[in-house]
Design a protein around this motif. Structure first.
Motif, PDB file in Angstrom:
ATOM      1  N   TRP A  41     -16.133  26.249 -43.186  1.00 45.05           N
ATOM      2  CA  TRP A  41     -16.960  26.150 -42.000  1.00 45.05           C
ATOM      3  C   TRP A  41     -16.080  25.929 -40.790  1.00 45.05           C
ATOM      4  CZ3 TRP A  41     -20.555  21.698 -44.004  1.00 45.05           C
ATOM      5  CH2 TRP A  41     -21.425  22.186 -44.981  1.00 45.05           C
ATOM      6  N   THR A  42     -16.524  26.455 -39.661  1.00 38.34           N
ATOM      7  CA  THR A  42     -15.949  26.084 -38.379  1.00 38.34           C
ATOM      8  C   THR A  42     -16.909  25.079 -37.767  1.00 38.34           C
ATOM      9  OG1 THR A  42     -14.908  28.242 -38.072  1.00 38.34           O
ATOM     10  CG2 THR A  42     -15.230  26.893 -36.104  1.00 38.34           C
ATOM     11  N   LEU A  43     -16.423  23.872 -37.531  1.00 41.29           N
ATOM     12  CA  LEU A  43     -17.228  22.827 -36.900  1.00 41.29           C
ATOM     13  C   LEU A  43     -16.975  22.867 -35.402  1.00 41.29           C
ATOM     14  CD1 LEU A  43     -16.565  19.885 -39.372  1.00 41.29           C
ATOM     15  CD2 LEU A  43     -18.472  21.510 -39.380  1.00 41.29           C
ATOM     16  N   ARG A  44     -18.040  22.899 -34.619  1.00 41.16           N
ATOM     17  CA  ARG A  44     -17.914  22.966 -33.155  1.00 41.16           C
ATOM     18  C   ARG A  44     -18.651  21.790 -32.541  1.00 41.16           C
ATOM     19  NH1 ARG A  44     -20.041  28.257 -30.764  1.00 41.16           N
ATOM     20  NH2 ARG A  44     -18.148  29.030 -31.740  1.00 41.16           N
ATOM     21  N   ASP A  45     -17.966  21.077 -31.630  1.00 44.96           N
ATOM     22  CA  ASP A  45     -18.615  19.947 -30.953  1.00 44.96           C
ATOM     23  C   ASP A  45     -19.233  20.411 -29.631  1.00 44.96           C
ATOM     24  OD1 ASP A  45     -16.590  19.971 -28.978  1.00 44.96           O
ATOM     25  OD2 ASP A  45     -15.545  18.244 -29.838  1.00 44.96           O
ATOM     26  N   ALA A  46     -19.876  19.512 -28.920  1.00 49.40           N
ATOM     27  CA  ALA A  46     -20.595  19.841 -27.685  1.00 49.40           C
ATOM     28  C   ALA A  46     -19.663  20.345 -26.583  1.00 49.40           C
ATOM     29  CB  ALA A  46     -21.382  18.635 -27.207  1.00 49.40           C
ATOM     30  N   GLN A  47     -18.384  19.994 -26.660  1.00 53.09           N
ATOM     31  CA  GLN A  47     -17.420  20.450 -25.655  1.00 53.09           C
ATOM     32  C   GLN A  47     -16.780  21.791 -26.033  1.00 53.09           C
ATOM     33  OE1 GLN A  47     -17.316  17.088 -26.817  1.00 53.09           O
ATOM     34  NE2 GLN A  47     -18.651  16.675 -25.081  1.00 53.09           N
ATOM     35  N   GLY A  48     -17.164  22.346 -27.186  1.00 55.98           N
ATOM     36  CA  GLY A  48     -16.622  23.638 -27.617  1.00 55.98           C
ATOM     37  C   GLY A  48     -15.360  23.535 -28.447  1.00 55.98           C
ATOM     38  N   ARG A  49     -14.908  22.318 -28.727  1.00 57.75           N
ATOM     39  CA  ARG A  49     -13.729  22.159 -29.591  1.00 57.75           C
ATOM     40  C   ARG A  49     -14.116  22.501 -31.012  1.00 57.75           C
ATOM     41  NH1 ARG A  49     -12.930  16.790 -26.541  1.00 57.75           N
ATOM     42  NH2 ARG A  49     -14.637  16.284 -27.936  1.00 57.75           N
ATOM     43  N   GLU A  50     -13.197  23.143 -31.712  1.00 59.94           N
ATOM     44  CA  GLU A  50     -13.493  23.601 -33.064  1.00 59.94           C
ATOM     45  C   GLU A  50     -12.409  23.166 -34.033  1.00 59.94           C
ATOM     46  OE1 GLU A  50     -15.831  27.718 -31.912  1.00 59.94           O
ATOM     47  OE2 GLU A  50     -13.800  27.847 -32.724  1.00 59.94           O
ATOM     48  N   ARG A  51     -12.848  23.018 -35.286  1.00 59.49           N
ATOM     49  CA  ARG A  51     -11.889  22.789 -36.370  1.00 59.49           C
ATOM     50  C   ARG A  51     -12.470  23.369 -37.649  1.00 59.49           C
ATOM     51  NH1 ARG A  51     -12.756  17.425 -39.285  1.00 59.49           N
ATOM     52  NH2 ARG A  51     -14.593  16.561 -38.288  1.00 59.49           N
ATOM     53  N   LEU A  52     -11.591  23.767 -38.531  1.00 56.59           N
ATOM     54  CA  LEU A  52     -11.980  24.367 -39.798  1.00 56.59           C
ATOM     55  C   LEU A  52     -12.041  23.287 -40.871  1.00 56.59           C
ATOM     56  CD1 LEU A  52     -12.477  27.355 -40.512  1.00 56.59           C
ATOM     57  CD2 LEU A  52     -10.175  27.406 -41.444  1.00 56.59           C
ATOM     58  N   VAL A  53     -13.062  23.355 -41.728  1.00 51.10           N
ATOM     59  CA  VAL A  53     -13.181  22.408 -42.831  1.00 51.10           C
ATOM     60  C   VAL A  53     -13.667  23.169 -44.062  1.00 51.10           C
ATOM     61  CG1 VAL A  53     -15.560  21.725 -42.310  1.00 51.10           C
ATOM     62  CG2 VAL A  53     -14.088  20.154 -43.526  1.00 51.10           C
ATOM     63  N   GLU A  54     -13.141  22.754 -45.207  1.00 51.77           N
ATOM     64  CA  GLU A  54     -13.671  23.301 -46.457  1.00 51.77           C
ATOM     65  C   GLU A  54     -13.659  22.207 -47.510  1.00 51.77           C
ATOM     66  OE1 GLU A  54     -11.748  26.808 -48.530  1.00 51.77           O
ATOM     67  OE2 GLU A  54     -10.199  26.328 -47.086  1.00 51.77           O
ATOM     68  N   GLY A  55     -14.398  22.450 -48.562  1.00 53.80           N
ATOM     69  CA  GLY A  55     -14.511  21.450 -49.614  1.00 53.80           C
ATOM     70  C   GLY A  55     -15.644  20.464 -49.390  1.00 53.80           C
ATOM     71  N   VAL A  56     -16.585  20.810 -48.513  1.00 56.80           N
ATOM     72  CA  VAL A  56     -17.740  19.947 -48.291  1.00 56.80           C
ATOM     73  C   VAL A  56     -18.685  20.123 -49.478  1.00 56.80           C
ATOM     74  CG1 VAL A  56     -19.663  19.398 -46.754  1.00 56.80           C
ATOM     75  CG2 VAL A  56     -17.501  20.251 -45.794  1.00 56.80           C
ATOM     76  N   ARG A  57     -19.130  19.000 -50.037  1.00 56.97           N
ATOM     77  CA  ARG A  57     -20.064  19.029 -51.167  1.00 56.97           C
ATOM     78  C   ARG A  57     -21.401  18.473 -50.696  1.00 56.97           C
ATOM     79  NH1 ARG A  57     -16.108  15.784 -52.907  1.00 56.97           N
ATOM     80  NH2 ARG A  57     -17.615  14.179 -53.444  1.00 56.97           N
ATOM     81  N   GLY A  58     -22.469  18.868 -51.393  1.00 54.82           N
ATOM     82  CA  GLY A  58     -23.754  18.348 -50.969  1.00 54.82           C
ATOM     83  C   GLY A  58     -24.842  18.510 -52.007  1.00 54.82           C
ATOM     84  N   HIS A  59     -25.966  17.861 -51.722  1.00 55.35           N
ATOM     85  CA  HIS A  59     -27.128  17.921 -52.602  1.00 55.35           C
ATOM     86  C   HIS A  59     -28.382  17.598 -51.790  1.00 55.35           C
ATOM     87  CE1 HIS A  59     -25.937  13.669 -52.539  1.00 55.35           C
ATOM     88  NE2 HIS A  59     -27.209  13.401 -52.758  1.00 55.35           N
ATOM     89  N   GLU A  60     -29.520  17.896 -52.383  1.00 52.45           N
ATOM     90  CA  GLU A  60     -30.783  17.530 -51.761  1.00 52.45           C
ATOM     91  C   GLU A  60     -31.142  16.123 -52.187  1.00 52.45           C
ATOM     92  OE1 GLU A  60     -33.568  21.206 -51.026  1.00 52.45           O
ATOM     93  OE2 GLU A  60     -32.855  21.220 -53.113  1.00 52.45           O
ATOM     94  N   GLN A  61     -31.689  15.375 -51.259  1.00 51.26           N
ATOM     95  CA  GLN A  61     -32.143  14.014 -51.545  1.00 51.26           C
ATOM     96  C   GLN A  61     -33.448  13.827 -50.777  1.00 51.26           C
ATOM     97  OE1 GLN A  61     -29.161  10.887 -51.441  1.00 51.26           O
ATOM     98  NE2 GLN A  61     -30.598   9.568 -50.340  1.00 51.26           N
ATOM     99  N   GLY A  62     -34.559  13.976 -51.484  1.00 54.35           N
ATOM    100  CA  GLY A  62     -35.854  13.919 -50.815  1.00 54.35           C
ATOM    101  C   GLY A  62     -35.975  15.060 -49.834  1.00 54.35           C
TER     102      GLY A  62
END
Length: 171
Positions: A41-62
């Motif tokens: 994923w490319t994460l972008r903040d409100a100022q337009g700064r970006e960084r790349l991240v991978e390896g995010v894990r997740g699940h549904e909870q309710g």
């Protein structure tokens, strides 16, 4: 259409959850867990700064989608992610099924009615709950057309970048 370098907004970090660094995500994929499939994923903040991240894990909870980012181990670090948008390259998404379209692929297409009257270009689409709405803009006005096929949207031609609608130009 060349999608190289084009990114699509798939979700955003809604806020911290608990004390161990987990966050709540808003996902606009269908089903919502599919968002984890399209990394990095490319994460972008409100100022337009970006960084790349991978390896995010997740699940549904309710009713929430819960995620854990690498190297985010406490609530303070998780809270720092609040509001970040999650973007992926357009070409990371699978091709749509026949007769289906990604909204982003319709943005910018020319909209004409059955009589050939130009109604502008697709600005964006949104969901009302009852149906989706296509927003066509020209230099003078904005038209909101129910995205109901084939009643109002009669043809979508990606090759000519044209959407034909059964719509009165004065409405």
């Amino acid at each position: 259409m060349n999608d190289q370098g084009r990114r699509i907004l798939l979700g955003r970090v809604a806020g911290a959850l608990g004390l161990r660094g987990e966050v709540k995500l808003e996902s606009w994929t269908e089903p919502r867990l599919e968002i984890f499939r399209y990394q990095p994923w490319t994460l972008r903040d409100a100022q337009g700064r970006e960084r790349l991240v991978e390896g995010v894990r997740g699940h549904e909870q309710g009713k929430h989608l819960v995620a854990r980012f690498p190297d985010v181990d406490d609530r303070t670090a998780a809270e720092a992610l609040r509001g970040l948008e999650i973007h992926v390259p357009r070409d990371a998404l699978p091709p749509p099924k026949p007769g289906e379209f990604y909204w982003v692929d319709l943005e910018g297409l020319r909209v004409v009615n059955l009589e050939g009257v130009d109604l502008g270009n697709v600005s964006h689409l949104f969901s009302t709950g009852a149906n989706d709405v296509l927003v066509a803009r020209d230099s003078e006005r904005e038209r909101m057309i129910p995205f109901v096929r084939p009643q109002y949207v009669t043809d979508i031609d990606l090759a000519t970048r044209t959407i034909t609608v059964d719509w009165d130009p004065d409405f």
